[in-house]
Design a protein around this motif. Structure first.
Motif, PDB file in Angstrom:
ATOM      1  N   VAL A  25       1.051  -1.106   0.028  1.00 52.49           N
ATOM      2  CA  VAL A  25      -0.063  -0.006   0.022  1.00 52.49           C
ATOM      3  C   VAL A  25       0.938   1.281   0.098  1.00 52.49           C
ATOM      4  O   VAL A  25       1.686   1.394   0.881  1.00 52.49           O
ATOM      5  N   LEU A  72     -11.025  10.214   1.255  1.00 50.78           N
ATOM      6  CA  LEU A  72     -10.828   9.133   2.060  1.00 50.78           C
ATOM      7  C   LEU A  72     -11.658   9.065   3.237  1.00 50.78           C
ATOM      8  O   LEU A  72     -11.766   7.970   3.819  1.00 50.78           O
ATOM      9  N   ASN A 116     -14.020   6.442   2.258  1.00 52.78           N
ATOM     10  CA  ASN A 116     -13.414   4.896   1.755  1.00 52.78           C
ATOM     11  C   ASN A 116     -12.053   4.993   2.452  1.00 52.78           C
ATOM     12  O   ASN A 116     -10.920   5.061   1.785  1.00 52.78           O
ATOM     13  N   GLU A 132     -10.373   2.336   3.915  1.00 59.53           N
ATOM     14  CA  GLU A 132      -9.749   0.904   4.108  1.00 59.53           C
ATOM     15  C   GLU A 132      -9.290   0.625   2.681  1.00 59.53           C
ATOM     16  O   GLU A 132      -9.971   0.770   1.674  1.00 59.53           O
ATOM     17  N   HIS A 133      -7.987   0.340   2.449  1.00 56.16           N
ATOM     18  CA  HIS A 133      -7.315   0.071   1.151  1.00 56.16           C
ATOM     19  C   HIS A 133      -6.352  -1.253   1.598  1.00 56.16           C
ATOM     20  O   HIS A 133      -5.749  -1.309   2.158  1.00 56.16           O
ATOM     21  N   ASN A 134      -6.776  -2.158   0.665  1.00 59.02           N
ATOM     22  CA  ASN A 134      -6.075  -3.443   0.774  1.00 59.02           C
ATOM     23  C   ASN A 134      -5.393  -3.584  -0.686  1.00 59.02           C
ATOM     24  O   ASN A 134      -5.846  -3.641  -1.916  1.00 59.02           O
ATOM     25  N   ALA A 135      -4.218  -4.086  -0.509  1.00 58.23           N
ATOM     26  CA  ALA A 135      -3.244  -4.444  -1.711  1.00 58.23           C
ATOM     27  C   ALA A 135      -3.852  -5.912  -2.089  1.00 58.23           C
ATOM     28  O   ALA A 135      -4.178  -6.856  -1.155  1.00 58.23           O
ATOM     29  N   SER A 140       0.212  -3.758  -6.044  1.00 63.68           N
ATOM     30  CA  SER A 140       0.074  -2.639  -5.207  1.00 63.68           C
ATOM     31  C   SER A 140      -0.864  -1.730  -5.351  1.00 63.68           C
ATOM     32  O   SER A 140      -1.601  -1.702  -6.522  1.00 63.68           O
ATOM     33  N   VAL A 141      -1.454  -1.017  -4.339  1.00 64.85           N
ATOM     34  CA  VAL A 141      -2.313  -0.081  -4.390  1.00 64.85           C
ATOM     35  C   VAL A 141      -1.838   1.251  -3.939  1.00 64.85           C
ATOM     36  O   VAL A 141      -1.226   1.529  -3.008  1.00 64.85           O
ATOM     37  N   GLN A 142      -2.236   2.279  -4.845  1.00 64.80           N
ATOM     38  CA  GLN A 142      -1.678   3.848  -4.642  1.00 64.80           C
ATOM     39  C   GLN A 142      -2.745   4.408  -4.234  1.00 64.80           C
ATOM     40  O   GLN A 142      -3.888   4.570  -4.690  1.00 64.80           O
ATOM     41  N   VAL A 143      -2.649   4.997  -3.042  1.00 64.36           N
ATOM     42  CA  VAL A 143      -3.505   5.990  -2.418  1.00 64.36           C
ATOM     43  C   VAL A 143      -3.061   7.290  -2.588  1.00 64.36           C
ATOM     44  O   VAL A 143      -2.040   7.710  -1.854  1.00 64.36           O
TER      45      VAL A 143
END
Length: 319
Positions: free
Chosen positions: A25, A39, A42, A44-47, A65-68
């Motif tokens: 993340v 944010l 939203n 919660e961010h999960n890769a 991967s996750v780009q926030v």
């Protein structure tokens, strides 16, 4: 765990592949955002997880991967310990905030000359989980502070292209406004901070929740209403705001400051203006008198702001 099973290949041996690595993340500072509102709903961010290893010594696919994206000026804290993790001050700045887990090893790695059919294999490691607290501090060069209705929004609307809400009642501004001011070939950013009142550090009025936005500024422009419409003493107003700034942060109160007497077009009593001018002189602060309605004194204030904002850069260039 897998074993090679092919025609004409007796005792093929272990062929279990490794698991894929989990994605990360990543927090990325972006100029496309100026608030953290995207944010809020939203959070919660999960890769993506890594895939399982397969037979024939095939390694599982790595997770994506996750780009926030977050605004430039965001400060990241650990929500549990309160520890400062990172301060994003540049566009495009990136930080891996939670690393993905490592994939486990397949049984092919456990074969030896005396142990040729291993059934052992290794579990993957879980990725990191973190709870974060994000705080945004606007990146501005000049901060406008003062009582409600001191003329901050009107001033920023006259010296920049910003269009904040302007009305003749207190607390018209409920959130900071930014305006870009041009002086010749140079530009700088001015922040209009919602009005303070006496006792703001105790939560009165809008409190001091917005003062963190002027902690990064190089200059504070202290606007004081010198017209009779406010019904207050300008010198007392000036001292009240200074006290609130000092209650919030000693560093903030020590920042370079100019004093700006506003609403000169409605000021009938010159003694009120002179009293504030003398008080500013006693403190060694530059004094300017303006009217945002007529335009009186605006150029002088803008050039005074630019002189302070760009003074460090000029000093570095000379050095």
């Amino acid at each position: 765990m897998a074993f090679r099973r092919e025609k004409f290949v007796p005792r093929g041996g272990p062929s279990g592949g490794d698991g894929g690595r989990g994605g990360d993340v990543v927090l990325t500072a972006s100029e496309h955002y100026n608030t953290l509102l995207h944010l809020r709903f939203n959070p919660e961010h999960n890769a993506q997880r890594g895939r399982h290893g397969e037979g024939s010594q095939r390694t599982g696919r790595d997770g994506e991967s996750v780009q926030v994206a977050i605004p430039v000026g965001t400060i990241v804290y650990d929500a549990d310990s309160g520890e400062l993790i990172h301060d994003f001050t540049h566009n495009g700045e990136q930080l891996i905030i939670a690393h993905g887990g490592r994939g486990g090893r397949g049984n092919q790695h456990f074969a030896t000359s005396t142990h040729q059919t291993p059934t052992e294999h290794e579990q993957g490691r879980p990725g990191e989980e973190k709870r974060l607290r994000l705080e945004l501090k606007l990146l501005a060069d000049v901060g406008l502070v003062g009582f409600p209705n001191a003329g901050k929004s009107t001033l920023i609307s006259r010296i920049s292209a910003a269009h904040p809400k302007i009305a003749d009642y207190p607390f018209t501004t409920l959130e900071p406004n930014l305006g870009v001011v041009s002086v010749g070939d140079l530009t700088f950013v001015v922040a209009d901070i919602p009005g303070l009142i006496e006792g703001a550090h105790e939560g009165h009025g809008l409190g001091i929740q917005f003062l963190r936005h002027v902690e990064r500024t190089r200059l504070l422009a202290h606007l004081v209403d010198v017209s009779e419409l406010s019904g207050r003493d300008p010198v007392h107003d000036f001292e009240v705001i200074l006290s609130e700034l000092a209650s919030f942060s000693a560093d903030l109160a020590a920042k370079p400051m100019i004093v700006v007497a506003t609403k000169m077009d409605a000021a009938q009593d010159p003694d009120r203006v002179e009293a504030l001018r003398r008080h500013a002189a006693e403190r060694g602060l530059p004094f300017y008198a303006i009217s945002s309605v007529t335009g009186e004194g605006l150029d002088a204030v803008v050039y005074a702001m630019a002189e302070v904002v760009f003074a460090p850069a000029e000093a570095e260039a000379e050095a």
